[in-house]
Design an enzyme around this catalytic site. Structure first.
Site, short mmCIF file in Angstrom:
data_model
loop_
_atom_site.label_atom_id
_atom_site.label_comp_id
_atom_site.label_asym_id
_atom_site.label_seq_id
_atom_site.Cartn_x
_atom_site.Cartn_y
_atom_site.Cartn_z
N HIS A 98 0.84 -1.20 0.00
CA HIS A 98 0.00 0.00 0.00
C HIS A 98 0.87 1.25 0.00
O HIS A 98 1.95 1.25 0.59
CB HIS A 98 -0.88 0.04 1.25
N GLU A 116 -2.00 -0.76 8.08
CA GLU A 116 -2.90 -1.78 8.61
C GLU A 116 -2.14 -2.66 9.61
O GLU A 116 -0.91 -2.64 9.65
CB GLU A 116 -3.47 -2.65 7.48
N HIS A 173 3.33 -7.52 1.58
CA HIS A 173 2.63 -8.38 2.53
C HIS A 173 1.57 -9.22 1.85
O HIS A 173 1.07 -8.86 0.78
CB HIS A 173 2.00 -7.55 3.66
N ARG A 193 -1.08 -4.49 -6.43
CA ARG A 193 -0.85 -5.93 -6.47
C ARG A 193 0.47 -6.19 -7.18
O ARG A 193 0.66 -5.80 -8.33
CB ARG A 193 -2.02 -6.61 -7.19
ZN ZN Z 1 -2.95 -4.87 2.87
#
Ligand code: ZN
Length: 311
Positions: A98, A116, A173, A193
């Site tokens: 991200h 996150e 991740h 991605r």
């Molecule tokens: Zn994530």
């Protein structure tokens, strides 16, 4: 008169890597064998939860945020700041990264970046997560990506229930199959991605975002031990992290306990067991908000909760 707890009616997302654990283990009444995510406390346009019962029944969380900011202690912001999900993976999720707020603001139309964190709820023996990568320089990172050397690049770590992982923007991740976890995140969905195991979805590979990934991945990766905390304290309330966007605690109630909070509002998820919060029976899978000025929350029963708030 005491303020009321605000219970949520979660929304769900169906994904190629999802399964049935959210129905079978958490008891959610959701059909399908591809249930990937339960958006337990969410005001995101892709899953704007309804309030379940009480004075605000039928409002979406985004509407509650817009019209009743007093519930949230009057804090500012044009959108609800956090999102709590339970994610259950039957198969591996794609490997992703991200952006931070600055990169997302410039390249994603003013969107927020995404920080996150994960609290592992359930994991089959031998389960792993992808946390970080092995490139030492950006040049090496780009070489590995362009050469498709994914096994060299991607760093797997062994995990078990009770592990807590902080994923800063820029961290490569992925959740791997066999793992169920609770995620607390910034309210954003901007995901790049990097690799999808060459899988096909509807006959086609899903879109990758290689250039954006090369731009935002942190090089070198911090040590995995800097990002993973083992929740092994026997405190009733254990703080797992405080960062720029959120604070997350684990609460273990055995018999009965009380807690009061010094944050403007609290996001609460029952992740194991059952009991009651004040007069409301709750069990694994329940999500609710403790509003500003609530005072003491009385809990009873045998249960574990994850509590998230602004920092
Ligand atoms: Zn994530």
């Amino acid at each position: 008169m005491k303020k009321e707890l605000i219970f949520m009616k979660p929304t769900f997302s169906h994904t190629i890597w999802g399964g049935t654990a959210l129905r079978d283990v958490f008891g959610y009444d959701e059909p399908g064998d591809d249930i990937g995510e339960c958006w337990g406390i969410s005001a995101h346009p892709q899953g704007d939860d309804l309030i379940d019962g009480g004075s605000y029944a039928g409002l979406h969380l985004s509407e509650l945020w817009d019209r009743h900011r007093e519930i949230f202690g009057g804090v500012g912001g044009d959108r609800f700041p956090l999102l709590t999900k339970i994610i259950s993976a039957r198969e591996d999720l794609s490997i992703q990264v991200h952006p931070d707020d600055e990169y997302a603001g410039i390249h994603e139309n003013g969107s927020l970046g995404k920080m996150e964190c994960w609290y592992v709820l359930d994991a089959e023996p031998g389960s792993r997560l992808v946390v970080g990568h092995n490139a030492q320089t950006r040049e090496e990172l780009i070489d590995m990506i362009d050469g498709g050397r994914w096994n060299d690049l991607i760093r797997h770590v062994d995990i078990a229930p009770g592990d807590f992982v902080q994923i800063n923007p820029g961290t490569v991740h992925a959740i791997c199959g066999g793992v169920t976890l609770l995620e607390t995140q910034q309210n954003s969905d901007v995901t790049y991605r990097l690799y999808d195991y060459d899988r096909l979805s509807g006959g086609k590979p899903r879109q990758l975002h290689l250039q954006q990934s090369k731009d935002v991945i942190t090089v070198p990766s911090p040590d995995a031990s800097d990002m993973i905390i083992r929740d092994d304290s026997d405190e009733q309330i254990a703080r797992l992290i405080t960062c720029e966007y959120y604070e997350v605690c684990r609460i273990s109630c055995s018999g009965g306990m009380s807690a009061s909070f010094d944050k403007p509002f609290m996001l609460m998820s029952v992740v194991d067991g059952e009991g009651a919060v004040d007069s409301h029976p709750v069990k694994k899978g329940a999500h609710f908000i403790v509003p500003a000025g609530y005072g003491t929350l009385n809990m009873s029963g045998e249960m574990k909760l994850i509590a998230s708030s602004l920092p």
